[in-house]
Design a protein around this motif. Sequence first.
Motif, PDB file in Angstrom:
ATOM      1  N   SER A  66       0.819  -1.210   0.000  1.00 19.87           N
ATOM      2  CA  SER A  66       0.000   0.000   0.000  1.00 19.87           C
ATOM      3  C   SER A  66       0.849   1.255   0.000  1.00 19.87           C
ATOM      4  N   GLU A  67       2.145   1.116   0.261  1.00 25.19           N
ATOM      5  CA  GLU A  67       3.042   2.279   0.317  1.00 25.19           C
ATOM      6  C   GLU A  67       2.498   3.320   1.289  1.00 25.19           C
ATOM      7  N   ILE A  68       2.083   2.836   2.448  1.00 22.47           N
ATOM      8  CA  ILE A  68       1.536   3.735   3.473  1.00 22.47           C
ATOM      9  C   ILE A  68       2.600   4.758   3.877  1.00 22.47           C
ATOM     10  N   ILE A  69       3.848   4.308   3.900  1.00 20.84           N
ATOM     11  CA  ILE A  69       4.985   5.202   4.143  1.00 20.84           C
ATOM     12  C   ILE A  69       6.045   4.845   3.117  1.00 20.84           C
ATOM     13  N   MET A  70       6.635   5.849   2.495  1.00 21.33           N
ATOM     14  CA  MET A  70       7.719   5.555   1.572  1.00 21.33           C
ATOM     15  C   MET A  70       8.976   5.352   2.393  1.00 21.33           C
ATOM     16  N   LYS A  71       9.665   4.262   2.151  1.00 17.53           N
ATOM     17  CA  LYS A  71      10.867   4.006   2.965  1.00 17.53           C
ATOM     18  C   LYS A  71      11.923   5.077   2.746  1.00 17.53           C
ATOM     19  N   GLU A  72      11.821   5.780   1.605  1.00 15.33           N
ATOM     20  CA  GLU A  72      12.781   6.865   1.357  1.00 15.33           C
ATOM     21  C   GLU A  72      12.601   7.990   2.369  1.00 15.33           C
ATOM     22  N   VAL A 106      -7.852  -5.425   1.303  1.00 18.28           N
ATOM     23  CA  VAL A 106      -7.288  -4.162   1.786  1.00 18.28           C
ATOM     24  C   VAL A 106      -7.458  -3.110   0.692  1.00 18.28           C
ATOM     25  N   MET A 107      -8.165  -2.028   1.044  1.00 15.48           N
ATOM     26  CA  MET A 107      -8.433  -0.956   0.070  1.00 15.48           C
ATOM     27  C   MET A 107      -7.742   0.309   0.533  1.00 15.48           C
ATOM     28  N   ASP A 108      -7.434   1.203  -0.416  1.00 15.88           N
ATOM     29  CA  ASP A 108      -7.025   2.520   0.048  1.00 15.88           C
ATOM     30  C   ASP A 108      -8.005   3.559  -0.489  1.00 15.88           C
ATOM     31  N   LEU A 157       0.721   4.989  13.313  1.00 14.19           N
ATOM     32  CA  LEU A 157       1.639   5.709  12.438  1.00 14.19           C
ATOM     33  C   LEU A 157       1.261   7.172  12.358  1.00 14.19           C
ATOM     34  N   LYS A 158      -0.044   7.452  12.405  1.00 16.32           N
ATOM     35  CA  LYS A 158      -0.475   8.841  12.382  1.00 16.32           C
ATOM     36  C   LYS A 158      -0.048   9.563  13.654  1.00 16.32           C
ATOM     37  N   ASN A 159       0.160   8.811  14.703  1.00 18.31           N
ATOM     38  CA  ASN A 159       0.479   9.392  16.000  1.00 18.31           C
ATOM     39  C   ASN A 159       1.978   9.571  16.222  1.00 18.31           C
ATOM     40  N   VAL A 160       2.812   8.962  15.330  1.00 20.12           N
ATOM     41  CA  VAL A 160       4.257   8.982  15.560  1.00 20.12           C
ATOM     42  C   VAL A 160       4.823  10.378  15.376  1.00 20.12           C
ATOM     43  N   GLN A 161       5.695  10.784  16.296  1.00 25.26           N
ATOM     44  CA  GLN A 161       6.394  12.051  16.173  1.00 25.26           C
ATOM     45  C   GLN A 161       7.881  11.737  16.209  1.00 25.26           C
ATOM     46  N   ILE A 185       2.173  10.222   5.940  1.00 24.32           N
ATOM     47  CA  ILE A 185       1.362   9.046   5.620  1.00 24.32           C
ATOM     48  C   ILE A 185       0.773   9.266   4.242  1.00 24.32           C
ATOM     49  N   ARG A 186       1.226   8.460   3.259  1.00 29.20           N
ATOM     50  CA  ARG A 186       0.769   8.720   1.901  1.00 29.20           C
ATOM     51  C   ARG A 186      -0.576   8.090   1.598  1.00 29.20           C
ATOM     52  N   LYS A 187      -0.751   6.862   2.036  1.00 28.88           N
ATOM     53  CA  LYS A 187      -1.995   6.165   1.727  1.00 28.88           C
ATOM     54  C   LYS A 187      -2.608   5.672   3.019  1.00 28.88           C
ATOM     55  N   HIS A 188      -3.904   5.415   2.988  1.00 27.06           N
ATOM     56  CA  HIS A 188      -4.595   4.935   4.185  1.00 27.06           C
ATOM     57  C   HIS A 188      -5.231   3.588   3.897  1.00 27.06           C
ATOM     58  N   PRO A 189      -4.483   2.501   4.044  1.00 24.04           N
ATOM     59  CA  PRO A 189      -5.081   1.187   3.755  1.00 24.04           C
ATOM     60  C   PRO A 189      -5.991   0.740   4.897  1.00 24.04           C
ATOM     61  N   VAL A 190      -7.125   0.181   4.535  1.00 20.13           N
ATOM     62  CA  VAL A 190      -8.071  -0.321   5.534  1.00 20.13           C
ATOM     63  C   VAL A 190      -8.429  -1.739   5.133  1.00 20.13           C
ATOM     64  N   ALA A 191      -8.372  -2.664   6.096  1.00 22.36           N
ATOM     65  CA  ALA A 191      -8.656  -4.064   5.791  1.00 22.36           C
ATOM     66  C   ALA A 191     -10.080  -4.414   6.179  1.00 22.36           C
ATOM     67  N   THR A 192     -10.715  -5.257   5.357  1.00 25.97           N
ATOM     68  CA  THR A 192     -12.058  -5.764   5.659  1.00 25.97           C
ATOM     69  C   THR A 192     -12.010  -7.267   5.520  1.00 25.97           C
TER      70      THR A 192
END
Lengths: 245, 276
Positions: free
Chosen positions: B116-122, B225-227, B160-164, B189-196
Amino acid sequence: MAGLELLSDEGYRVDGRRAGELRKVRARMGVFAQADGSAYLEQGNTKALAVVYGPHEMRGSRSKALHDRALVNCQYSMATFSTGERKRRPHGDRKSSEMTLHLKQTFEAAILTQLYPRSQIDIYVQILQADGGNYCACVNAATLATIDAGIPMRDYVCACSAGFIEDTPLADLNYVEEAAGGPQVALALLPKSDQIALLEMNSRLHEDHLEQVMEAASKACKDMYAVLDQVVRDHVHEVTTLLGE
Amino acid sequence: MAAGFKTVEPLEYYRRFLKENCRPDGRELGEFRTTTVNIGSITTADGSALVKLGNTTVICGIKAEFAEPPAQSTNKGYIVPNVDLPPLCSSRFRPGPPGEEAQAASQFIADVIENSEIIMKEDLCIANGKLSWVLYCDFICLDYDGNILDACTFALLAALKNVQLPTVTINEETGLAEVDLKQTNPLNIRKHPVATSFAVFDDTILIVDPTAEEEDLATGTVTIVMDEEGRLCSVHKPGGSGLTAAKLQDCITRAVTRHKEVKKLINKVIKSIKPK
């Protein structure tokens, strides 16, 4: 230690408490649906969760079953994110194994194990955030969880730590005070009968001071008992009101 | 009377409910359990979230450490997920090394992060080839009542949204890293994947968000898992009864609605803790 005064001249500690004052205790019982008994306890910033399963049939090796009493099986585990530095091994390392053994011995003294021969009682404790007094928070949480599971006990088991700085005994040490390296005593007490379930001391303490420190720890345990008792009564009141009794 | 029937013939008991298009706990076939999320409760972790899906409770703690970037890609950091199903969450788990289910869940979360590339490792790289962040995401299940994968994915997103992360600068002369704990930045946070997750009954009926009992009686499971842009990140169907393409399409439609619900919930929670 340099720069950090554990006890100021006016008698205040690093977090503003007095020498004999406990940290704020918040507790809830019956938090999980799967377990027979569960409790969540916060002692200051230390957050502990205790879960009890049992009494049930022996799992694993039947040969370990005791013919006349129940076997108490404990596991103490710290979350990897509970300490400042990430903890690599949540359980299985020496400190956790020692804590597990201490918990087991403490609860074998308090639970009426003769009522359940050949069975097993599991007590699992998880520390979510560690800020000193880990063992004590675990024992208190496990007491509440055991009561929630309805397992008969001789008495509550209340635990508290105590230290000694500048001729003053301190009750309920937090992480900063523990790390300072002074003498520390961890005491687990059965408050009504004044019986000691577990006593552990490290560092060096002159025997003349021992009585003071023991008294401070004892008093702190009795204060803890008052808090835990209130939590249990409130919980029972809430549950019976919901049941419409 | 009903309790006796349930113990003796659990599958028949369930079928009676499914015929009426509902489930024993009163939900409809497409209804999720009450979802609650609590962010930032563990102060020793760099980011944390507690998610409750009905009775299923998962806590996620994220800790950031320094590491050298991998040799093949010197401008990337690491994200390491780990799911732990301890014996305290349910009597079906024994103490000891992680079992099959925990390892499968850890791998699933690792795949979700990757796909999902929720975070880019770069984004986790501090100095190319020298220093990067490694984010350890540890999930602990506190109460197991089915549908662990959904709860873990949600907890991951919230945590992840809470990380500082503190700002790190590399001192030119000494080459050492200087960490400024007062200046913290949130993650991008680039994408928001949600699992069902769905459970399949008798090869035909699909129910959403299965409890532990329903999972035991099911003949198969599917997790989608959708974004946000209605894009499919991953479909996880570990064996079990076959599904027609039409049924799979129904699942995807339900997953899209679920994504909206979750996104709304997360935004509400983030907004409520904003005043800092």
